[in-house]
Motif scaffolding. Structure first.
Motif, mmCIF file in Angstrom:
data_model
loop_
_atom_site.group_PDB
_atom_site.id
_atom_site.type_symbol
_atom_site.label_atom_id
_atom_site.label_comp_id
_atom_site.label_asym_id
_atom_site.label_seq_id
_atom_site.Cartn_x
_atom_site.Cartn_y
_atom_site.Cartn_z
ATOM 1 N N ASP A 78 -5.119 1.108 5.108
ATOM 2 C CA ASP A 78 -5.538 -0.266 4.632
ATOM 3 C C ASP A 78 -6.297 -0.728 5.667
ATOM 4 O O ASP A 78 -6.887 -1.718 5.291
ATOM 5 C CB ASP A 78 -4.450 -1.019 4.600
ATOM 6 N N GLU A 79 -6.793 -0.192 6.926
ATOM 7 C CA GLU A 79 -7.968 -0.506 7.817
ATOM 8 C C GLU A 79 -8.530 0.798 8.394
ATOM 9 O O GLU A 79 -7.851 1.731 8.545
ATOM 10 C CB GLU A 79 -7.302 -1.527 8.832
ATOM 11 N N ALA A 80 -9.581 0.559 8.693
ATOM 12 C CA ALA A 80 -10.343 1.848 9.093
ATOM 13 C C ALA A 80 -9.772 2.223 10.460
ATOM 14 O O ALA A 80 -9.790 3.473 10.890
ATOM 15 C CB ALA A 80 -12.021 1.255 9.304
ATOM 16 N N ASP A 81 -9.388 1.576 11.394
ATOM 17 C CA ASP A 81 -8.689 2.029 12.819
ATOM 18 C C ASP A 81 -7.219 2.046 12.767
ATOM 19 O O ASP A 81 -6.793 2.227 13.775
ATOM 20 C CB ASP A 81 -9.176 0.972 13.823
ATOM 21 N N ALA A 82 -6.729 2.092 11.539
ATOM 22 C CA ALA A 82 -5.182 2.216 11.261
ATOM 23 C C ALA A 82 -4.546 3.483 11.175
ATOM 24 O O ALA A 82 -5.679 4.301 10.893
ATOM 25 C CB ALA A 82 -4.692 1.266 10.265
ATOM 26 N N GLU A 83 -3.522 3.793 11.017
ATOM 27 C CA GLU A 83 -3.012 5.088 10.718
ATOM 28 C C GLU A 83 -2.106 4.976 9.554
ATOM 29 O O GLU A 83 -1.073 3.882 9.448
ATOM 30 C CB GLU A 83 -2.228 5.917 11.904
ATOM 31 N N ASP A 84 -1.966 6.027 8.842
ATOM 32 C CA ASP A 84 -0.898 5.968 7.760
ATOM 33 C C ASP A 84 0.343 6.393 8.232
ATOM 34 O O ASP A 84 0.553 6.580 9.631
ATOM 35 C CB ASP A 84 -1.344 7.040 6.711
ATOM 36 N N ALA A 85 1.555 5.876 7.638
ATOM 37 C CA ALA A 85 2.811 6.154 7.897
ATOM 38 C C ALA A 85 3.587 6.770 6.786
ATOM 39 O O ALA A 85 3.242 6.578 5.691
ATOM 40 C CB ALA A 85 3.345 4.798 8.385
ATOM 41 N N GLN A 86 4.801 7.371 7.072
ATOM 42 C CA GLN A 86 5.741 7.847 6.171
ATOM 43 C C GLN A 86 7.218 7.608 6.224
ATOM 44 O O GLN A 86 7.368 7.263 7.643
ATOM 45 C CB GLN A 86 5.624 9.479 6.159
ATOM 46 N N SER A 87 8.086 7.800 5.353
ATOM 47 C CA SER A 87 9.425 7.565 5.606
ATOM 48 C C SER A 87 10.068 8.706 4.542
ATOM 49 O O SER A 87 9.487 8.796 3.458
ATOM 50 C CB SER A 87 9.562 6.105 5.031
ATOM 51 N N TYR A 88 11.056 9.251 5.053
ATOM 52 C CA TYR A 88 11.842 10.419 4.340
ATOM 53 C C TYR A 88 13.217 10.120 4.193
ATOM 54 O O TYR A 88 13.735 9.645 5.444
ATOM 55 C CB TYR A 88 11.313 11.866 5.104
ATOM 56 N N ALA A 89 13.859 10.549 3.179
ATOM 57 C CA ALA A 89 15.311 10.549 2.971
ATOM 58 C C ALA A 89 15.773 11.582 2.099
ATOM 59 O O ALA A 89 15.218 11.890 1.192
ATOM 60 C CB ALA A 89 15.629 9.118 2.595
ATOM 61 N N LEU A 90 17.045 11.992 2.443
ATOM 62 C CA LEU A 90 17.997 13.057 1.685
ATOM 63 C C LEU A 90 19.196 12.481 1.469
ATOM 64 O O LEU A 90 19.854 12.187 2.406
ATOM 65 C CB LEU A 90 17.921 14.308 2.312
ATOM 66 N N VAL A 91 19.684 12.183 0.200
ATOM 67 C CA VAL A 91 20.571 11.763 -0.027
ATOM 68 C C VAL A 91 21.636 12.397 -0.712
ATOM 69 O O VAL A 91 21.389 13.106 -1.526
ATOM 70 C CB VAL A 91 20.438 10.145 -0.487
ATOM 71 N N TYR A 92 22.755 12.112 -0.670
ATOM 72 C CA TYR A 92 23.849 12.717 -1.558
ATOM 73 C C TYR A 92 24.863 11.981 -1.864
ATOM 74 O O TYR A 92 25.431 10.915 -1.234
ATOM 75 C CB TYR A 92 24.647 13.855 -0.722
ATOM 76 N N GLY A 93 25.122 11.911 -3.314
ATOM 77 C CA GLY A 93 26.281 11.315 -4.136
ATOM 78 C C GLY A 93 25.882 9.980 -4.520
ATOM 79 O O GLY A 93 24.614 9.545 -4.583
ATOM 80 N N ASP A 94 26.750 9.210 -5.011
ATOM 81 C CA ASP A 94 26.399 7.827 -5.522
ATOM 82 C C ASP A 94 26.694 6.616 -4.663
ATOM 83 O O ASP A 94 27.840 6.553 -4.031
ATOM 84 C CB ASP A 94 27.525 7.824 -6.671
ATOM 85 N N ASP A 112 0.914 -1.309 -0.130
ATOM 86 C CA ASP A 112 -0.034 -0.017 0.008
ATOM 87 C C ASP A 112 0.916 1.164 0.078
ATOM 88 O O ASP A 112 0.370 2.180 0.677
ATOM 89 C CB ASP A 112 -1.122 0.092 1.155
ATOM 90 N N SER A 113 2.008 1.210 -0.752
ATOM 91 C CA SER A 113 2.880 2.261 -0.769
ATOM 92 C C SER A 113 2.934 3.200 -1.917
ATOM 93 O O SER A 113 2.831 2.634 -3.099
ATOM 94 C CB SER A 113 4.319 1.796 -0.368
ATOM 95 N N VAL A 114 2.870 4.495 -1.834
ATOM 96 C CA VAL A 114 3.393 5.446 -2.913
ATOM 97 C C VAL A 114 4.625 6.191 -2.467
ATOM 98 O O VAL A 114 4.672 6.545 -1.420
ATOM 99 C CB VAL A 114 2.263 6.432 -2.904
#
Length: 301
Positions: free
Chosen positions: A163-179, A141-143
Motif C-alpha cells: 500500500d506504500e512505496a517504502d512498505a513491505e507486504d505481509a502474510q498470515s498462514y493457518a492450518l486448521v482441523y475439525g469444526d 488491502d488483503s487477498v
C-alpha cells in the motif's frame, strides 16, 4: 445521517437483488454492557458497546461451478454519541467460491486471527485475547484464500499488500482441523503464523475439545516485534459448561509476567437473545492493574 443512509442502501439492495441473487442476508447483533471499571485511577461506571455490528452478505451463482460471494460489515456503537466515528468498517470483501476453495479481496480477518476458532470465551469484551496478545488483526488491502476441507483439514492464507512505496507486504498462514463450533466433531485444532502483520511476527497453536458437556480450550502464542526483535510468550486456558439455559465460563491468559483472569455466565432468553454477567481482572508487570465487572444483553438478528 450516515448510518441512516447505509441502512437505506442495505434495504434498497435487498429489494433490488432478491430476484437475481442466490441469497442475500441483512444481519447483525447489538451487545451492550453496563460495567464498573477500574483502570488505576479509581472506579467508574460506563455503558459500553461490545462490537455491535450490522452487515450485508450474499452470493450469486455463476457459470462453470463458480459462486460470487460478498460481505459488507460495519461496527456501530449504540452507547456513544452520534458522530462520524460511530461507524467503523469490519470485514468487507468480494470473492469467488468453487472447487478450488474460496478467494476474496478487500478487508478481512487474518488467517491467524480466524484460527482461534471459539476458544476465546470473552471475545469482544475487556478480556478479549487482544488485551494481552498481538495477532488479532483485520487487514485492509488483503487477498485471502481458504481451501476446501480434506480429511477434516483446511488451509487458510492471507496476503496483505504494501500500500506504500517504502512498505513491505505481509502474510498470515493457518492450518486448521475439525469444526470450531464442536458440532460436527468433538475437537478442533490449529497452528498459525503471522509474518510482518502490523509490525509483528507471531506463532499460535490452538486446541479445543468437548469432554461430556465441558468445552475446554488452550492456546500457546509467541510474538516478536519486527523492529526490535523483542519476543514474548504466553498461554491461554478456557472452559465453558452449559447448564439448562445457563452457560458458565472461565478463562486465564498470560503474556510473560502479565496475566488476566475472567469468570462469567450467560443466560438464554431466546434463540437469538441472552443476558450475561462477567468479571475480569488484569495484573500487569509494566502498567497499572485493571478490573471490570459487567452485566449486559445481546440480541442477534
Amino acid at each position: 445521517m450516515f448510518a441512516k443512509t447505509l441502512i437505506s442502501i442495505a434495504l434498497a439492495l435487498s429489494c433490488v437483488t432478491t430476484v437475481q441473487a442466490q441469497s442475500l442476508e441483512i444481519y447483525g447483533k447489538i451487545n451492550v454492557t453496563a460495567q464498573q471499571s477500574d483502570e488505576g485511577e479509581g472506579s467508574f461506571g460506563e455503558l459500553k458497546s461490545n462490537a455491535s455490528r450490522f452487515g450485508i452478505q450474499g452470493d450469486y451463482a455463476l457459470e462453470d461451478g463458480l459462486t460470487l460471494i460478498y460481505q459488507l460489515e460495519w461496527e456501530v456503537d449504540p452507547s456513544d454519541e452520534a458522530n462520524e466515528k460511530n461507524i467503523k468498517s469490519r470485514n468487507q470483501f468480494i470473492g469467488l467460491q468453487g472447487a478450488f476453495g474460496t478467494l476474496t479481496a478487500g478487508r478481512h480477518d487474518t488467517a491467524l486471527k480466524m484460527s482461534q476458532g471459539k476458544v476465546d470465551q470473552f471475545g469482544d469484551y475487556e478480556a478479549d485475547i487482544k488485551a494481552l496478545w498481538r495477532g488479532e488483526n483485520r487487514m485492509s488491502d488483503s487477498v485471502a484464500y481458504s481451501s476446501p476441507a480434506f480429511q477434516g483439514f483446511k488451509l487458510m492464507l492471507s496476503y496483505v499488500m504494501e500500500d506504500e512505496a517504502d512498505a513491505e507486504d505481509a502474510q498470515s498462514y493457518a492450518l486448521v482441523y475439525g469444526d470450531d463450533s464442536l458440532k460436527e466433531s468433538s475437537w478442533y485444532a490449529s497452528v498459525a503464523m503471522d509474518s510482518k502483520i502490523n509490525g509483528y511476527d507471531a506463532t499460535r497453536a490452538t486446541i479445543q475439545f468437548k469432554i461430556a458437556e465441558f468445552k475446554l480450550g488452550a492456546m500457546l502464542q509467541q510474538q516478536k516485534e519486527v523492529n526490535t526483535g523483542k519476543k514474548a510468550d504466553g498461554y491461554l486456558a478456557s472452559a465453558a459448561y452449559p447448564l439448562n439455559k445457563w452457560e458458565l465460563k472461565a478463562q486465564y491468559q498470560t503474556l510473560e509476567d502479565d496475566q488476566g483472569i475472567s469468570l462469567g455466565t450467560d443466560y438464554k432468553l431466546g434463540k437469538n437473545t441472552k443476558v450475561f454477567a462477567w468479571y475480569s481482572s488484569f495484573d500487569f508487570d509494566s502498567k497499572t492493574d485493571s478490573d471490570y465487572l459487567a452485566v449486559g444483553i445481546e440480541h442477534k438478528f
